[in-house]
Write an enzyme that holds these catalytic residues in place. Structure first.
Site, mmCIF file in Angstrom:
data_model
loop_
_atom_site.group_PDB
_atom_site.id
_atom_site.type_symbol
_atom_site.label_atom_id
_atom_site.label_comp_id
_atom_site.label_asym_id
_atom_site.label_seq_id
_atom_site.Cartn_x
_atom_site.Cartn_y
_atom_site.Cartn_z
ATOM 1 N N ARG A 104 1.349 -0.701 0.255
ATOM 2 C CA ARG A 104 -0.394 0.057 0.093
ATOM 3 C C ARG A 104 0.988 1.376 -0.140
ATOM 4 N NH1 ARG A 104 -5.638 0.981 3.327
ATOM 5 N NH2 ARG A 104 -5.452 -0.678 2.769
ATOM 6 N N THR A 108 -1.002 7.827 -0.664
ATOM 7 C CA THR A 108 -1.745 7.533 -2.147
ATOM 8 C C THR A 108 -3.153 6.153 -1.035
ATOM 9 O OG1 THR A 108 -1.034 5.725 -3.137
ATOM 10 C CG2 THR A 108 -0.923 7.912 -4.303
ATOM 11 N N ASP A 200 -5.192 -10.362 11.868
ATOM 12 C CA ASP A 200 -4.086 -10.383 10.476
ATOM 13 C C ASP A 200 -4.274 -11.457 10.191
ATOM 14 O OD1 ASP A 200 -1.724 -7.726 9.558
ATOM 15 O OD2 ASP A 200 -1.670 -9.996 9.142
ATOM 16 N N ASP A 203 -0.216 -12.269 9.903
ATOM 17 C CA ASP A 203 0.332 -12.753 10.668
ATOM 18 C C ASP A 203 0.175 -14.311 11.986
ATOM 19 O OD1 ASP A 203 1.907 -10.298 10.494
ATOM 20 O OD2 ASP A 203 0.665 -9.202 11.676
#
Ligand code: URA
Length: 209
Positions: A104, A108, A200, A203
């Site tokens: 990511r 933006t 997550d 993870d």
């Protein structure tokens, strides 16, 4: 318009309840995600084409059905998508595996591709893109953009848990893509996690923090 399929199979829902639980450790989490990946692949491949073949049983000749041999490819979105890949391959072992990595952009907030390695004969293959979590939809949309840019025409998307926001955006961006989900959850929280979700996925699969 692509369809959204939510799987209510008892085995999938049972296993998903353990996957979600905070106290489930890495080893068990990984095994369960693998198993659910396999169970989901059974449904995701329901519309594969069959062809007639003439065979001899010990008793007589007959016309039986075999897969028409459509070439398949599984594409995990790195890294959590890796957790569902082996399960899918257990049912379609001849499938090729492509990989797409996205990060990511901190400014933006848009997903940017940093890695893509795909089979060469893209136009001839049916693709199943896998990622356990469909949250904002950004990664799934970008991964599918990337496949289409390279010539893919038949794409399915498969995940464990989806947020309604992600499903809507993915449907809008890629109305031709069927979406397969084990559970449609309530919402995204302010940190982009699916609620109630499972935390997550990367993870929990790989034992990182
Ligand atoms: N990715 C995850 O791993 N978990 C979420 O809840 C959302 C995105």
């Amino acid at each position: 318009m692509g369809k959204v399929h939510v799987f209510d199979h008892p085995l999938i829902q049972h296993k998903l309840s353990y996957i979600r639980e905070e106290k489930t450790g890495t080893k068990e989490f990984r095994e369960l995600v693998d198993e659910v990946g396999m169970l989901m692949a059974y449904e995701v491949t329901r519309d594969l084409e069959l062809q007639d073949v003439e065979i001899d049983t010990p008793v007589t000749k007959m016309t039986a059905k075999r897969l028409a041999g459509k070439k398949m490819a599984v594409v995990p979105i790195l890294r959590a998508g890796l957790g569902m890949t082996d399960g899918v391959l257990k049912l379609i072992p001849a499938a090729r595996v492509g990989h797409i990595g996205l990060y990511r952009d901190p400014e933006t907030l848009q997903p940017v591709e940093y890695f893509a390695k795909l089979p060469q004969d893209i136009e001839e293959r049916d693709f199943i893109v896998v990622d356990p979590m469909l949250a904002t939809g950004g990664s799934a949309i970008e991964a599918i953009n990337s496949l289409k840019k390279r010539g893919a025409t038949k794409i399915r998307f498969m995940c464990l848990i989806a947020a309604p926001e992600g499903v809507e955006l993915l449907k809008e961006a890629h109305p031709d893509v069927d979406i397969y989900i084990a559970a449609l959850d309530e919402k995204l929280n302010d940190h982009g996690y699916i609620v109630p979700g499972l935390g997550d996925a990367g993870d929990r699969l790989f034992g990182t923090k």
